[in-house]
Design a protein around this motif. Structure first.
Motif, short mmCIF file in Angstrom:
data_model
loop_
_atom_site.label_atom_id
_atom_site.label_comp_id
_atom_site.label_asym_id
_atom_site.label_seq_id
_atom_site.Cartn_x
_atom_site.Cartn_y
_atom_site.Cartn_z
N HIS A 50 19.93 -3.96 41.28
CA HIS A 50 20.82 -2.84 41.09
C HIS A 50 20.50 -1.59 41.28
O HIS A 50 19.47 -1.06 40.97
N SER A 52 21.39 2.60 41.33
CA SER A 52 22.24 3.73 41.06
C SER A 52 21.72 4.97 41.25
O SER A 52 20.16 5.32 41.30
N LYS A 59 27.78 10.02 42.98
CA LYS A 59 27.27 9.09 42.19
C LYS A 59 27.61 7.72 43.03
O LYS A 59 28.50 7.40 43.70
N LYS A 61 26.46 3.43 42.92
CA LYS A 61 26.14 2.23 42.31
C LYS A 61 26.39 0.98 43.33
O LYS A 61 27.37 0.89 44.05
#
Length: 147
Positions: A50, A52, A59, A61
């Motif tokens: 993951h 981010s 932003k 992700k």
């Protein structure tokens, strides 16, 4: 009333399960801080990753997988650079982008940070360790999408 209680319990359970992504990992590479604060996290659990990134109005992700060879490379770099024995300095630095590497798996389990610098004698080993995680970010062109 009964439906309201069930809905409330469901909301709590959903909220609790979303934090697992951020707390249940084998390897973590995180950078944060600076004058214009930025936050970057690379969390690895098994072959799942993951990523981010957050800075000003950007932003990102993303979830993706890495190969067994990449996992083996991470572990080899940690071992070759004696990750557990890298020494952190105790100087105070402010408004600095700091990096934290956390390993929760295997013989290299430890958390190290350059928030107050790394001892000069261990700086090259630290750079080698952080480079292996940065290489994963760069190989997925995640850095390109930050621009």
């Amino acid at each position: 009333m009964k439906n309201l209680i069930i809905l409330f319990i469901l909301a709590i359970l959903t909220g609790c399960s979303t934090q697992n992504k951020y707390s249940n990992f084998d390897y973590s590479f995180a950078r944060s801080g600076g004058f214009a604060p930025m936050y970057e996290n690379l969390l690895i659990k098994g072959n799942k990753v993951h990523y981010s990134y957050e800075r000003q109005n950007t932003k990102i992700k993303k979830d993706f997988s890495i190969s067994d060879a990449e996992l083996k490379n991470i572990e080899e770099v940690l071992t070759a650079n004696k990750f557990r024995f890298i020494q952190e300095d105790y100087k105070k630095l402010y408004d600095n982008i700091s990096t934290i590497v956390t390993v929760k798996k295997g013989e290299n389990s430890a958390t190290k940070s350059n928030a107050s610098q790394i001892m000069e004698s261990d700086q090259q080993r630290w750079d080698n360790v952080t480079a292996v995680f940065q290489q994963i970010i760069d190989s997925r062109n995640l850095a390109e999408s930050k621009k």
